[in-house]
Design a protein around this motif. Structure first.
Motif, PDB file in Angstrom:
ATOM      1  N   ASP A 475       0.856  -1.177   0.000  1.00 29.27           N
ATOM      2  CA  ASP A 475       0.000   0.000   0.000  1.00 29.27           C
ATOM      3  C   ASP A 475       0.894   1.228   0.000  1.00 29.27           C
ATOM      4  O   ASP A 475       1.800   1.340   0.841  1.00 29.27           O
ATOM      5  N   SER A 476       0.629   2.145  -0.934  1.00 31.68           N
ATOM      6  CA  SER A 476       1.464   3.330  -1.066  1.00 31.68           C
ATOM      7  C   SER A 476       0.604   4.573  -1.156  1.00 31.68           C
ATOM      8  O   SER A 476      -0.488   4.554  -1.737  1.00 31.68           O
ATOM      9  N   LEU A 477       1.110   5.642  -0.584  1.00 35.61           N
ATOM     10  CA  LEU A 477       0.500   6.964  -0.714  1.00 35.61           C
ATOM     11  C   LEU A 477       1.606   7.945  -1.040  1.00 35.61           C
ATOM     12  O   LEU A 477       2.580   8.073  -0.292  1.00 35.61           O
ATOM     13  N   ASP A 478       1.451   8.617  -2.169  1.00 39.44           N
ATOM     14  CA  ASP A 478       2.452   9.575  -2.633  1.00 39.44           C
ATOM     15  C   ASP A 478       1.755  10.908  -2.888  1.00 39.44           C
ATOM     16  O   ASP A 478       0.775  10.967  -3.636  1.00 39.44           O
ATOM     17  N   VAL A 479       2.249  11.969  -2.261  1.00 35.96           N
ATOM     18  CA  VAL A 479       1.669  13.304  -2.412  1.00 35.96           C
ATOM     19  C   VAL A 479       2.792  14.287  -2.696  1.00 35.96           C
ATOM     20  O   VAL A 479       3.832  14.260  -2.022  1.00 35.96           O
ATOM     21  N   TYR A 480       2.581  15.143  -3.693  1.00 41.82           N
ATOM     22  CA  TYR A 480       3.592  16.165  -3.960  1.00 41.82           C
ATOM     23  C   TYR A 480       2.941  17.409  -4.551  1.00 41.82           C
ATOM     24  O   TYR A 480       1.824  17.361  -5.095  1.00 41.82           O
ATOM     25  N   ALA A 481       3.632  18.517  -4.433  1.00 44.95           N
ATOM     26  CA  ALA A 481       3.213  19.795  -5.009  1.00 44.95           C
ATOM     27  C   ALA A 481       4.377  20.348  -5.813  1.00 44.95           C
ATOM     28  O   ALA A 481       5.538  20.238  -5.415  1.00 44.95           O
ATOM     29  N   THR A 482       4.056  20.950  -6.948  1.00 43.65           N
ATOM     30  CA  THR A 482       5.101  21.507  -7.788  1.00 43.65           C
ATOM     31  C   THR A 482       4.603  22.768  -8.473  1.00 43.65           C
ATOM     32  O   THR A 482       3.414  22.890  -8.773  1.00 43.65           O
ATOM     33  N   GLY A 483       5.519  23.693  -8.676  1.00 42.07           N
ATOM     34  CA  GLY A 483       5.139  24.926  -9.350  1.00 42.07           C
ATOM     35  C   GLY A 483       6.275  25.921  -9.362  1.00 42.07           C
ATOM     36  O   GLY A 483       7.352  25.698  -8.786  1.00 42.07           O
ATOM     37  N   PRO A 484       6.063  27.059 -10.013  1.00 42.93           N
ATOM     38  CA  PRO A 484       7.101  28.088 -10.101  1.00 42.93           C
ATOM     39  C   PRO A 484       7.070  29.036  -8.900  1.00 42.93           C
ATOM     40  O   PRO A 484       6.053  29.160  -8.213  1.00 42.93           O
ATOM     41  N   PHE A 485       8.187  29.680  -8.647  1.00 42.37           N
ATOM     42  CA  PHE A 485       8.239  30.743  -7.643  1.00 42.37           C
ATOM     43  C   PHE A 485       9.236  31.796  -8.100  1.00 42.37           C
ATOM     44  O   PHE A 485      10.118  31.533  -8.923  1.00 42.37           O
ATOM     45  N   GLN A 486       9.074  33.003  -7.570  1.00 38.80           N
ATOM     46  CA  GLN A 486       9.908  34.135  -7.945  1.00 38.80           C
ATOM     47  C   GLN A 486      10.957  34.409  -6.873  1.00 38.80           C
ATOM     48  O   GLN A 486      10.661  34.380  -5.682  1.00 38.80           O
ATOM     49  N   LEU A 487      12.176  34.650  -7.317  1.00 44.77           N
ATOM     50  CA  LEU A 487      13.259  34.999  -6.404  1.00 44.77           C
ATOM     51  C   LEU A 487      14.279  35.834  -7.161  1.00 44.77           C
ATOM     52  O   LEU A 487      14.739  35.419  -8.244  1.00 44.77           O
ATOM     53  N   PHE A 488      14.612  37.001  -6.594  1.00 48.36           N
ATOM     54  CA  PHE A 488      15.581  37.912  -7.217  1.00 48.36           C
ATOM     55  C   PHE A 488      15.186  38.248  -8.655  1.00 48.36           C
ATOM     56  O   PHE A 488      16.028  38.346  -9.548  1.00 48.36           O
ATOM     57  N   GLY A 489      13.895  38.421  -8.852  1.00 47.01           N
ATOM     58  CA  GLY A 489      13.410  38.857 -10.143  1.00 47.01           C
ATOM     59  C   GLY A 489      13.395  37.796 -11.219  1.00 47.01           C
ATOM     60  O   GLY A 489      13.149  38.109 -12.388  1.00 47.01           O
ATOM     61  N   ARG A 490      13.618  36.523 -10.860  1.00 45.64           N
ATOM     62  CA  ARG A 490      13.615  35.454 -11.857  1.00 45.64           C
ATOM     63  C   ARG A 490      12.695  34.324 -11.387  1.00 45.64           C
ATOM     64  O   ARG A 490      12.421  34.188 -10.195  1.00 45.64           O
ATOM     65  N   GLU A 491      12.245  33.524 -12.339  1.00 42.83           N
ATOM     66  CA  GLU A 491      11.332  32.423 -12.031  1.00 42.83           C
ATOM     67  C   GLU A 491      12.110  31.126 -11.869  1.00 42.83           C
ATOM     68  O   GLU A 491      12.971  30.792 -12.683  1.00 42.83           O
ATOM     69  N   HIS A 492      11.777  30.378 -10.827  1.00 38.56           N
ATOM     70  CA  HIS A 492      12.404  29.099 -10.528  1.00 38.56           C
ATOM     71  C   HIS A 492      11.302  28.058 -10.309  1.00 38.56           C
ATOM     72  O   HIS A 492      10.118  28.377 -10.332  1.00 38.56           O
TER      73      HIS A 492
END
Length: 836
Positions: A475-492
């Motif tokens: 039995d497995s449960l896998d949860v994750y979140a992913t997305g962009p974020f801004q730092l020092f005027g650039r997207e990561h």
């Protein structure tokens, strides 16, 4: 996602026709942006010039849904045309994708409909222009009668329908959907097209054709005597849709998995602790399931081949409501096969079903199941002995079997899964996946590998016999979140996630190898038919209860300090517990084995630097941690494998991203490296090992995959791997140091409906094992080459015939240096594929 069709007509004047174009949803207002040049504000050219013949040719396209730049990049790559534009024309939009057969101009018209952009044909290809309707000219790509059928085509990386031997993205290494060039590790993707062209049916076939992987096959597939190696280590990390499969007691269960369920296999060579937490630095094999399509499609395939091989498959995918927001897919197959080895028979039955439902525009629910029953009779754990009793070499026929007639291997795998995915504003996504699986196996062992025959009489040999069985559940449960974020005027980009896995096995223990009152002797091996001696009486001796728990949390961050530089950092914290209790009936005693590791931290770092639009340099580092289930001769488990892994290399995307090229060099330093002790068994009946510390593994790999020229697909790779102990002595010499694998196909469009021909080869250098046979001598298998050929011809748009010839030169070779187990001789398979 909605299915729709439109018919555009070019009347006089053409601007009047354009004024009659329907207003389509904003999701279909398509634009292109090459991310690497967007900030610089430069014009982008997708290379490969168009020609009149290319422009008018109707071909099938599969453009995945996603960002607009990716959609038109994908279309231009598949079409083989030049498409020029500026970033200002195409910034900030999404695409629902494109599916179906079109001309180049028809496909462009479909993609650009409603966007305010048109593609003007010129001497050097197509140019995007955003102009008022009244200014449209005769060369714009809205000419003629075009039937458009546009759909979302699936998740990033989907290979079905692409016709390609490569893919646009893979997430197995970091969980970020990165292109192969953006991933700072060695990644091979075995696409659906390559699997179909090579007639690949199960995971073992994937291994035989994947650069850098080696199958050390000492017996029939599926037993513990056939191990998969990568970079000198046994491959033990298997995933399905990115979720790890855990059965530390018997990981070879996954080797006979049928590939009919899957869109592709993503293989990451090297240490993958970031996504697995634990594991050898060999490789991770991630099988990615087929998903429903938003349009109806169906196929049926029948095939027949050498040694009474028969197989039938059916695959149906369809929307389940008028809006296409609920979609389903069913895959079923049945197979019966004989073998070039006497008495070996196989029967497979499999069924796979999956449903996707758009609960909201950004919320997707997925649920499904799969069932695979795989039964083999006349199954042997090894080949016959390599030596006569006088120490001279035997010379068996390739068909001679070591299996007793009553020996078998039965496997029944069941899996149930569900996933919920939701997208948020700003590009963030959260996904949770729950799964339950049962791997039921039962193997009754009986194989003629004991002793050495007397040349004159055939006496002197005996059977190894026994049984092991179990039905581990996970039995497995896998949860994750992913997305962009801004730092020092650039997207990561960032991924954070957690995984919890529970594996339970309640089974019985059985006697192995020797039995009171039973003689294992074979009177005469020259007349032996597998029926004598009969199977020994082997009742259960004990109850065995095993529990394994893995809890882990991880993150991956991809920083972009500049357009050309990407820094990847991450870590995974893993806690592992394995409890095993055995109650022995005869003595009434109970023994326990409890092993655990808490909070083991696995760091990861990678860097990718773009030299230009096509070439990149990369480097990566990670730690190695793997509790081992290999035992020494006394039955004690080896200490966990520890070490460090380094990799550097260069990658390229050539010919408009249709071809991927990679060159990698690596160094792995480890302690407690498991080295098999030839001919010695542990108390559990498996091969015994010793731990070697201060060992080093180093090597390099070169790989190319994709479409260098229109209608020409290629997948090739060379790998060199060396494993040495602290004194510089070679280890695991039964695994080849050098391997070369190549497969290529070419479509002859001018021959009838379009004849595709292809071929490939697999080469490896010599392998050897010392201290073999009565005289304890070295056994060597010289280097050899196996050649395969294929052809495919469509009788119509719906019916296709294909043929695969394996080992075309009928090369004769041993697959191991521990027994006389031969590779498969020349064989032929013929198939008919009907698509609706």
């Amino acid at each position: 996602m909605h299915a729709f069709s439109r018919r555009f007509r070019a009347a006089q004047p053409p601007e009047a026709a354009l004024r009659r174009l329907p207003k389509l949803p904003a999701a279909l207002s398509l634009t292109v942006l090459w991310r690497g040049l967007a900030v610089a504000g430069l014009a982008t050219t997708l290379l490969l010039p168009s020609t009149p013949a290319v422009a008018q040719e109707v071909r099938s396209y599969a453009v995945p849904a996603g960002s607009l730049d990716d959609a038109l990049n994908s279309f231009a790559r598949q079409a083989g045309v030049t498409l020029s534009f500026t970033p200002e024309q195409v910034s900030g939009r999404g695409s629902a994708g494109l599916k179906g057969s079109h001309t180049v101009e028809g496909g462009l018209a479909a993609l650009l409909a409603g966007s305010g952009l048109v593609a003007r044909a010129g001497a050097d290809g197509y140019v995007l222009q955003g102009v008022p309707v009244t200014n449209l000219g005769q060369g714009d790509a809205v000419l003629g009668t075009v039937h458009v059928s546009a759909q979302a085509t699936g998740a990033p990386g989907t290979t079905e329908g692409s016709g390609s031997y490569t893919t646009d993205s893979a997430a197995t290494a970091t969980r970020l959907n990165l292109s192969l060039r953006e991933t700072p590790q060695s990644v091979t993707v075995m696409t659906r097209q390559q699997m179909d062209d090579q007639g690949i049916l199960e995971l073992a076939d994937i291994v035989r054709q994947t650069p850098g992987l080696t199958l050390n096959q000492s017996g029939n597939m599926g037993s513990d005597s056939s191990a998969i190696y990568s970079r000198g280590f046994v491959v033990e990390n298997y995933q399905i849709d990115g979720v790890g499969m855990v059965n530390s007691n018997y990981s070879t269960l996954f080797q006979t998995t049928d590939m009919a369920f899957y869109d592709r296999a993503e293989i990451v060579r090297g240490a993958t602790g970031l996504m697995n937490g634990m594991g050898t630095p060999g490789a991770t094999i991630n099988l990615v399931r087929k998903r429903p399509t938003a349009w109806f499609q169906a196929s049926a395939k029948v095939e027949a081949g050498s040694w009474d091989h028969y197989r039938a498959e059916a695959d149906i995918s369809t929307p389940l409501n008028e809006a296409g927001t609920v979609r389903g897919r069913v895959v079923a197959a049945y197979q019966e096969s004989g073998s070039y080895i006497d008495r070996l028979q196989q029967r497979k039955q499999l069924l796979y079903g999956i449903i996707e439902a758009d609960l909201a525009p950004t919320t997707l629910l997925t649920a499904g199941f799969s069932v695979l029953q795989d039964d083999m009779s006349g199954h042997a754990r090894s080949g016959r002995p390599l030596f006569y009793s006088d120490g001279s070499r035997t010379d068996w026929s390739r068909s001679d079997s070591a299996a007793a007639d009553w020996a078998y291997s039965r496997r029944n795998y069941q899996s149930f899964f569900a996933a919920l995915e939701h997208g948020f504003a700003g590009g963030w996504k959260v996904k949770g996946t729950a799964s339950h699986s049962i791997s039921d196996y039962d193997e009754v062992l009986g194989y003629a590998a004991g002793g050495n025959p007397v040349r004159a009489t055939g006496a002197g040999m005996n059977l190894w016999a026994g049984r092991w069985a179990g039905a581990p559940t996970q039995d497995s449960l896998d949860v994750y979140a992913t997305g962009p974020f801004q730092l020092f005027g650039r997207e990561h980009e960032l991924v954070v996630g957690a995984t919890a896995t529970r594996s339970i096995e309640n089974t019985h223990g059985y006697r192995l190898w020797s039995f009171s009152g039973w003689s294992s002797a074979i009177p005469d091996i020259w007349t032996w038919d597998g029926n004598f001696p009969a199977a020994p009486y082997n009742p259960a001796l004990s109850d065995i209860h095993g529990k394994e728990r893995i809890n882990s949390a991880y993150f991956t961050a991809r920083f972009r300090p500049t357009d050309a530089l990407a820094l990847l950092v991450g870590a995974r914290s893993t806690s592992w517990e394995n409890r095993r209790a055995t109650y022995t009936y005869a003595s009434g005693t109970r023994s326990e084995s409890n092993r655990a590791e808490k909070g083991q931290l696995t760091p990861y770092a990678g860097v990718v630097y773009d030299l230009n639009d096509s070439w990149s340099l990369y480097g990566s580092y990670t730690d190695i941690f793997k509790p081992q289930n290999n035992m020494d001769p006394s039955g004690a488990y080896l200490d966990p494998l520890l070490g460090k892994a380094y990799e550097v290399g260069t990658k390229a995307e050539l010919f408009n991203k249709r071809l991927n090229l990679a060159l990698a060099a690596y160094l792995i330093q480890q302690d407690n490296y498991a080295v098999q002790i030839p001919g010695v068994l542990a108390p559990n009946g498996a091969n015994a090992y010793r731990a070697a510390s201060g060992t080093e593994t180093c090597g390099f790999e070169v790989e190319v995959s994709g479409e260098p020229l229109r209608d020409w697909q290629i997948a090739a790779g060379f790998a060199r791997n060396m494993v040495e102990d602290r004194d510089g002595h070679a280890l695991n010499t039964n695994i080849p140091q050098n391997t070369l694998k190549l497969f290529t196909s070419y479509k002859l469009a001018g021959v009838g409906q379009g004849l595709t021909v292809g071929g490939g080869l697999r080469w490896q250098n010599r392998i050897w094992s010392d201290n073999q046979g009565p005289a304890s001598v070295r056994v060597t298998q010289d280097g050899y080459t196996v050649m395969d050929l294929m052809a495919r011809y469509p009788l119509s748009k719906q019916v296709t015939l294909s043929a695969n010839l394996y080992n075309a030169t009928d090369e004769k070779y041993y697959t191991t240096t521990s027994s006389a187990y031969y590779g498969e001789p020349r064989s032929l398979r013929l198939a008919m594929d009907v698509r609706f």
